[in-house]
Every structure is written in structure tokens, then in C-alpha cells.
Design a protein around this motif. Structure first.
Motif, PDB file in Angstrom:
ATOM      1  N   VAL A 296      24.872 -36.813  23.573  1.00 20.50           N
ATOM      2  CA  VAL A 296      26.000 -37.465  24.568  1.00 20.50           C
ATOM      3  C   VAL A 296      27.066 -36.569  24.486  1.00 20.50           C
ATOM      4  O   VAL A 296      27.939 -36.675  23.404  1.00 20.50           O
ATOM      5  CB  VAL A 296      26.122 -38.873  24.212  1.00 20.50           C
ATOM      6  CG1 VAL A 296      27.296 -39.499  25.146  1.00 20.50           C
ATOM      7  CG2 VAL A 296      24.787 -39.722  24.528  1.00 20.50           C
TER       8      VAL A 296
ATOM      9  N   LEU B 198      31.920 -39.168  24.393  1.00 20.37           N
ATOM     10  CA  LEU B 198      31.891 -40.723  24.062  1.00 20.37           C
ATOM     11  C   LEU B 198      32.716 -41.446  24.838  1.00 20.37           C
ATOM     12  O   LEU B 198      33.375 -42.260  23.785  1.00 20.37           O
ATOM     13  CB  LEU B 198      31.644 -40.397  22.498  1.00 20.37           C
ATOM     14  CG  LEU B 198      30.678 -41.977  22.202  1.00 20.37           C
ATOM     15  CD1 LEU B 198      29.213 -42.045  22.665  1.00 20.37           C
ATOM     16  CD2 LEU B 198      30.838 -42.224  20.744  1.00 20.37           C
TER      17      LEU B 198
ATOM     18  N   GLY C 250      29.728 -43.393  27.875  1.00 17.64           N
ATOM     19  CA  GLY C 250      29.111 -42.759  26.589  1.00 17.64           C
ATOM     20  C   GLY C 250      28.659 -43.929  25.796  1.00 17.64           C
ATOM     21  O   GLY C 250      27.415 -43.831  25.139  1.00 17.64           O
TER      22      GLY C 250
ATOM     23  N   VAL D   5      26.093 -45.956  26.985  1.00 14.99           N
ATOM     24  CA  VAL D   5      24.507 -45.464  26.909  1.00 14.99           C
ATOM     25  C   VAL D   5      24.051 -45.596  25.525  1.00 14.99           C
ATOM     26  O   VAL D   5      23.128 -45.959  25.010  1.00 14.99           O
ATOM     27  CB  VAL D   5      24.598 -43.901  27.219  1.00 14.99           C
ATOM     28  CG1 VAL D   5      23.458 -43.335  26.742  1.00 14.99           C
ATOM     29  CG2 VAL D   5      24.884 -43.893  28.620  1.00 14.99           C
TER      30      VAL D   5
ATOM     31  N   VAL E  64      19.847 -41.472  20.521  1.00 12.49           N
ATOM     32  CA  VAL E  64      20.771 -40.748  20.553  1.00 12.49           C
ATOM     33  C   VAL E  64      21.274 -40.151  19.271  1.00 12.49           C
ATOM     34  O   VAL E  64      21.339 -40.805  18.366  1.00 12.49           O
ATOM     35  CB  VAL E  64      22.130 -41.479  21.142  1.00 12.49           C
ATOM     36  CG1 VAL E  64      23.350 -40.464  20.772  1.00 12.49           C
ATOM     37  CG2 VAL E  64      21.799 -41.657  22.346  1.00 12.49           C
TER      38      VAL E  64
ATOM     39  N   VAL F 229      26.602 -37.285  19.122  1.00  8.51           N
ATOM     40  CA  VAL F 229      27.490 -37.205  20.081  1.00  8.51           C
ATOM     41  C   VAL F 229      28.812 -36.380  19.928  1.00  8.51           C
ATOM     42  O   VAL F 229      29.150 -36.099  18.842  1.00  8.51           O
ATOM     43  CB  VAL F 229      28.021 -38.931  20.345  1.00  8.51           C
ATOM     44  CG1 VAL F 229      26.783 -39.811  20.235  1.00  8.51           C
ATOM     45  CG2 VAL F 229      28.672 -39.068  18.899  1.00  8.51           C
TER      46      VAL F 229
ATOM     47  N   VAL G 121      23.344 -35.517  27.737  1.00 16.23           N
ATOM     48  CA  VAL G 121      24.000 -36.547  28.627  1.00 16.23           C
ATOM     49  C   VAL G 121      25.534 -36.008  28.835  1.00 16.23           C
ATOM     50  O   VAL G 121      26.218 -36.074  27.861  1.00 16.23           O
ATOM     51  CB  VAL G 121      23.944 -37.857  28.302  1.00 16.23           C
ATOM     52  CG1 VAL G 121      24.672 -38.811  29.075  1.00 16.23           C
ATOM     53  CG2 VAL G 121      22.660 -38.453  27.988  1.00 16.23           C
TER      54      VAL G 121
END
Lengths: 438, 438
Positions: free
Chosen positions: A8, A11, A15, A18, A39, A42, A77
Motif C-alpha cells: 500500500v 497509508l 490506506g 484497506v 498487506v 506500506v 495499491v
């Protein structure tokens, strides 16, 4: 099967949503997908804040480039926002063999052609359910659910900020500026609300929906955009008295007669009996008219941490299922096969056909209405309804509200020029478009 | 790529719609799918009528078994209806290696376990978007669009006939029997309307949606079903005066507190401000509450030749994309992986928790309301509102309308027994469930 490894980038609110949704519903999602979604990395400039959220369950980095190039990530993402760094990161991630999920409508509206092209060349997916109407699965609905249909039009309330402002203006009779200020205080509008209130955000989303609905490249630059900053609460009131509400709509309409499509965002009168009129506050809704299905409507939260995360994660689930399948098994990013896109012409606003609401402040003497109707008739514009209202501007003035039948915009503009030149028309005429959505 | 070869078993209204939509939109669909979709065989007892429709573009056979076993067919579309022949044909087609698309909710509600099991064993797909809410892509929305969510409840207006009847009863104040007759005359209700008006059709659809939403086997037999035949227009009027409309809803609700789920179809009071209350005539709508997305609503035509065909063809497009992919790339029929289904217990109606609307015809004397509230309180049922209405039954009588807060149904039934025993309660109490849908 090994879990899908997700990075991700950014964040922030979404974020975090998610991360939390994937963690909270990991069991439910794995039951559906037959595969874990995890995940594993990040990025956030504030490392401590990021670590507080993800603990030791994901690697935290400050620089999102590290995620875009990481060999241990299957999907990135992108939640950085903006169109510069985000573009670089998305292209970098694709070139490092990663699928991309993004909520960034501006990025795809502006650089969509380049990004989708690169993904196609590399056999990768760029998914963007979260970019339009938050948690409502409108992209999936247009790309897959209604794939049997030739879409004739769609119309959406696709910006929660402006819908919140319009709802408050109507319910409380307050002017735009006051409501905007309150919306900012409540967090419904950003400190710099320009993109929302000027209709740009809605235009980004409309450009994406139009491309998917009609099978054409994303043409954000050609979208006609008119925001809500000039809207008077008086017109909201008058519209209400005639059975209409005013909504900021994004409208995409096929116009075979003119060899093109209309793509436009503007305040619009809609019949109060239409479901769209009942979409209140920060909610979103999209209506679609297909030749087989007729009219459908899809309603829900258009923004917010978890609703947006719902859309991001749905894209991730699709990718988890299809990542290892051959590209031809996947739904194309823009719904139509890349080599089947048509360069449909986006009509200029002059060519658009709609009905109109006109408000004129006129001198309170006989013959005025006759002059106006004569001019409209001379431009082939017929009247649907006329109402006279006491003006708040003075005793010698009257507000005249006119609803027209459908007309081509150029004719309306020419007529307005003539009407404006009448000595009895005392102020600039207010003209708002009206759609029956049927 | 060679076109997907489709056999349509049962060329009635929907079958003709499928044929026409695929033909009319073949260009548009091929642009999306990258592959042609072609109906190459159709079955209908009346061969001449079938030939008139399809000309020489498809082979016409009288016996659908020929299609189920044909080596030249990739997918069969089952539109025979019923649960006997249709079951045999679907199983036969699967065993001959064909994917199946069906609009037959009764078949899947009753024989779903067997049919989905056989498809799974053979690595084939059974798709049924058209079985629930016609053209609205609710199955795709539940299976894919909202896959990030733990669904807490869904509620649907999923039977157009009853919604048409309820809308007419309200708008025109007419009794059920009169409106039913008119609906039959207009073609909105069948000659034998039992399945619709008794709620069975809605229960079929609810059983399918519940299975998909919660990841459980299809449990049609456990659905609580109450139709609209006993509904009085008087109650529709009283409900309206209190801000509610009455809709036949199919409701599936997770009840973690009771270790199970509610699956129930019954007339329900819903707030008139809720979008569901504005779903009029033969239209359908499904509301879904997910933990991440919040509430979404999906609205459109729930029946008819082309809306249903829209859903059938969307399923065919998905199959055209994925037919040659490995089964793990496909979305499981019941949304969850077959080995991840949970045998969730369907609660008995006694365990259901809802608010209630009660109408009592009582003697017009003091102390009656006190007696009633005392009994409700003794069963732990608290009052939300009470209204007294002049009874149409006589001068010494009064209609008492009571809205309760949420209560477990068993408590309400026990209270009603005591209330009914009061000498001042002159007729059987009418009890209708009420949902706020929020």
C-alpha cells in the motif's frame, strides 16, 4: 496457494481502511477467494504513525518507490493522490511486473491512456473501482453486470461534497457560501474545495465512466464542466415549487444523431419523484440506461475510509483470482478490448440537447412575457411551463420562471442573447439544465 | 477465437429476449468480450414459432435433451422452468461438459445443492444472475462487488407482481382481491398467482441471496414465508399516516447473538423516507449492508424479456471470458469456496427480532389501552407510538394502532395471546413487522 502480497503506497485514511478491512475480514475474504490477501508493505512519510497502525504485521517504508520496485510484492495499491508522483509510481510498479489498484480518478482521467497502455503491453491489470462512487461497485456493474447492453446514457451524483452542500442549501434555505463554510467545518469539504465545487472531481469520474460505457478512450479534457458556486438558493426553492430538485450530475449520453457523445457535469433539475432526487447528503448514486435492461440505479457511500477500502479490496480479490490467469481471461480495464475502442467525438456544449429552467428578473409591466415567448419561439424553443414570482429585488420587478422543452444548447444561447437585450429584462438570466432521467 | 456456442433450452419470452439481445448487440458484445457469442441451437415444442424467430441462424429442435447432449454446444441456457425436467436437463448438460446459465430460481432453491455440487465435481460453472431481481446485477454485486465485506443484512423487493399490487392498493385504496384481478388482466400477475402472492417466488430468490451473502448452503425449506393475501388496504392507509409504506420484503440477517441467520419473507412496514419505500410498481430493489461499505441499494426491472435477457447474457459474457481458464480463476457459484461454506442455522420465526405494527379493534371505553400496554410491558415489549382511529366497523368500536420497539417474536406472540383474550379486544389483532432498514 500463497497469499497475494500487497503493497500500500500512501497509508492515509483510505490506506488505513484497506489495511483494517483486510485484517478484520481476512477469514471471510479467504473463504470467498480461496487465497489469503496480505498487506506486506506500506509506505508513509510519518513512519511512527504507520508503525502504530500496522505493528509488525507489515514492513513500513518512507519511500513508496521501494514498494513499486520490491520483488516481494504482487500488487500495489496507489493511494498517494495527485497526478505527478502517483503517475511515476504506477508506471514504475507496472514495469516491475505488479498489478495496480488505485482510487486516483485524477490520475486515470489525465494519464489513463498512458497507464492503461503500459499495463496492456505488460499483460497486467490496472483496477480502479474505488476511483468512482466509492464503495458502490459501479465500475464492475458497467464493465460486467450490464455487458449485454448498448448503454444509451448514464447520470451520476458522484461528488459527495457538492451533494451535501446542495442538500443543506435546499433544506435550510441558506446561500452557497454559508453552507460551504459549514461543510468545511464538518469535514465534508476540503480546505481548498475547488476540485469538488467546480465540478472537476465529478468530471474525472465521468470521463472514466463514459469511456467504460461507450468503449472510447478517457477524454477528460473534453468534458464540459460547470460547478455549483454560482447557484442561488432562490433557484433551488423555485425548482422545488415546480416539482424539481437541483443536483450536480455527471451525464454521459450517446448521441447517434450527432455522431458523438455528450460528457457534461453541471447543476441539473431532476424530477423530485425520481429516485435520484432522494439521494441526500454525501451519498452517491449512478443511474444507467441500457437497451436491454432499461434503467438501473446504484446507490451508496461515495467516499470515506472503509467504503473506499471496500472497493479497493474488491479489486484485490478479483486480482487474487485472476493474477495467474492469461490476460485474455481478465476483463479489460476500460471494459472494451483495447483494439476495439472507438474514437467517439465528444460533442461541444453547443450541440448538447436538454430542457432548461430559466429565471428572469423582469420589469413588472405587460407585454414582457409575450416578448420572451416570441424570442424563444423564433429559436424553435417551446415552453413547458411558466410561473411568475414576486421578486425580492423590488416592487417594480417580477421573477419569471420558464421551463422549456428540449432544445439544442446553441439555440438556447442565441435566444438568451436576444432576451437579455430586451429593456424589460433587468438582470442576467439564470439558465439551468433540466433532465427527466427517463 | 471461435465464438462461444450457446444452446437455448426453452425459447419463450426470455429465450426470445436472449436471442434478440445477442443478435442486436453482437458487435458491442464482441467489442467487450473479444469473442463472439452465438446462439447455435434452440429448443421449443412449437417448431414453427421458433423458426419464425431464429430463421436459419440457429438449429431448431423440439427436444431440449438434444441440446443438453450436443457435442457442438459450449453453454446451455436453461429457460424451461419448473424443477423436474429442468433439473434433469441441467444435470445432463453438465455431465456432457457444458456450462449452464439459468434464470430458474425455483430449480436452484430446491435442487441447488445437487446442481452446484455436480458442476463443481466436473469443473463447470452454473450461473444464475437472471434468477434474482431480473436485470439488476445483484448476484455479481454480492459475489464480487462487495467481496471485501462481512454482510450483516440484505433486504429486497424481489417480486414485481406483489410490489405492483401493493403500490396499486396504496395509490387507489382498493382491496387486495380487486387489484389482483386487475394485475392478472394487465399481465402483471399470472393466471395462477400463488407463487407470487404467497411469497414463494421471493423466498426462492432470498434463499439464493442468503447463501451467497453469508456463505451457507441454499436453505429454501427454512425460509419463513408470509404472502400479501391477508393484507388490508386499511393497514396500508394507517401505516401511511404514520410515515410508513408496506412492502413485501425478503430479508436475510446475520444474528451472531443467536448463532444463526434470519431468512424471512413477509409484508413489512418501511419508513417512507427510505429509498426502498419509493420502489414502485413492478420494479425491484435490493439493499445490502456490509461492514465496510455501509448501505448500498440496487434498483431496476426485476422481470421481463429483455431485462432478464440482460442478466443471462452478462453470465454468458463471463463464461466466454473464463470458459477455458482453470476453475480456480472463476468466482464460485455460491460466492464462497465450496469447502468454506458454513452450515449456519436458520432461526425459527419465533427467534426473529423486529419491531411491530399492531392494529386492534377495541371497545370504545376507558382502560383498554392501559390493559394492552400493561400486557406488552409484562412481555418486555416497549411502545414506540400509539394512535386511535375511528373504526369503520361501528360506533362503539375504535381502531387502535400500536408501533412497538424491537422485540423477539416469541414475546410478541405470547403478548398477543393475552391481548386477544381481553374482552374489550373485539377482533383478531393484525400484526405486521416493521424494519427501519438503517
Amino acid at each position: 496457494m500463497i497469499p497475494l502480497r500487497i503493497g500500500v503506497m500512501g497509508l492515509g485514511t483510505v490506506g488505513a481502511g484497506v489495511f483494517q478491512v483486510l485484517e478484520r475480514n481476512s477469514g471471510e475474504i479467504a473463504r470467498r477467494t480461496g487465497r489469503g490477501l496480505q498487506v506486506t508493505q506500506v509506505s508513509r512519510r510519518n513512519l511512527d504513525a504507520a508503525r502504530e497502525l500496522v505493528g509488525d504485521r507489515a514492513t513500513v517504508v518512507a519511500d513508496p518507490h521501494a514498494i513499486a520496485t520490491s520483488p516481494d510484492i504482487d500488487v500495489v495499491v496507489e493511494l498517494i493522490g495527485g497526478t505527478t508522483l502517483a503517475r511515476d509510481l504506477v508506471l514504475l510498479a507496472l514495469r516491475h511486473g505488479k498489478h495496480v489498484v488505485t482510487a486516483n480518478k485524477a490520475l486515470l482521467a489525465v494519464h489513463g491512456e498512458e497507464i492503461f497502455g503500459e499495463a496492456r503491453r505488460l499483460g497486467l491489470t490496472v483496477s480502479f473501482e474505488a476511483a468512482v462512487a466509492g464503495g458502490i461497485p459501479v465500475i464492475k456493474m458497467l464493465r460486467e453486470g450490464l455487458s449485454a447492453n448498448r448503454i444509451s446514457w448514464l447520470a451520476g451524483i458522484i461528488n459527495g461534497t457538492t451533494n451535501f452542500i446542495l442538500t443543506e442549501m435546499r433544506d435550510r434555505g441558506l446561500p452557497f457560501a454559508d453552507v460551504l463554510q459549514e461543510a468545511q467545518r464538518l469535514g465534508y469539504a476540503e480546505a481548498d474545495p475547488t476540485f469538488d465545487i467546480e465540478g472537476v472531481d465529478a468530471a474525472h469520474k465521468l470521463a472514466l465512466m463514459g469511456a467504460i460505457a461507450f468503449g472510447m478512450p478517457v477524454q477528460f479534457d473534453s468534458v464540459y464542466v460547470e460547478g455549483i458556486t454560482a447557484l442561488h438558493s432562490q433557484d433551488i426553492r423555485y425548482a422545488g415549487q415546480m416539482g424539481y430538485r437541483i443536483k450536480l450530475l455527471g451525464i454521459a449520453r450517446r448521441r447517434d444523431d450527432a455522431g458523438g457523445v455528450e460528457l457534461r457535469v453541471h447543476p441539473t433539475l431532476v424530477p423530485e419523484k425520481c429516485l435520484m432526487a432522494s439521494v441526500e447528503g454525501a451519498m452517491n448514486a449512478v443511474m444507467v440506461q441500457g437497451d436491454a435492461v432499461g434503467t438501473t440505479l446504484h446507490y451508496g457511500k461515495g467516499a470515506g475510509s472503509e467504503p473506499t477500502a471496500s472497493a479497493v479490496v474488491a479489486d484485490l480479490v478479483d486480482i487474487a483470482r485472476l493474477a495467474s490467469a492469461a490476460p485474455e481471461h481478465r476483463v479489460p480495464s476500460l471494459s472494451f478490448q483495447p483494439d476495439a475502442l472507438q474514437n467517439l467525438r465528444v460533442l461541444s456544449i453547443d450541440e448538447v440537447v436538454t430542457a432548461f429552467y430559466l429565471r428572469l428578473v423582469v420589469a413588472d409591466r405587460s407585454g414582457v412575457l409575450a416578448d420572451i415567448t416570441r424570442i424563444l419561439a423564433a429559436h424553435d424553443i417551446s415552453l413547458d411551463a411558466v410561473r411568475q414570482r414576486e421578486s425580492s429585488h423590488g416592487e417594480q420587478q417580477t421573477d419569471l420562471v420558464v421551463l422549456t422543452h428540449e432544445t439544442i444548447e446553441s439555440a438556447l444561447r442565441a435566444a438568451l442573447k436576444d432576451i437579455q437585450a430586451l429593456p424589460s429584462v433587468l438582470q442576467p438570466v439564470v439558465a439551468l439544465r433540466k433532465e427527466e432521467l427517463a
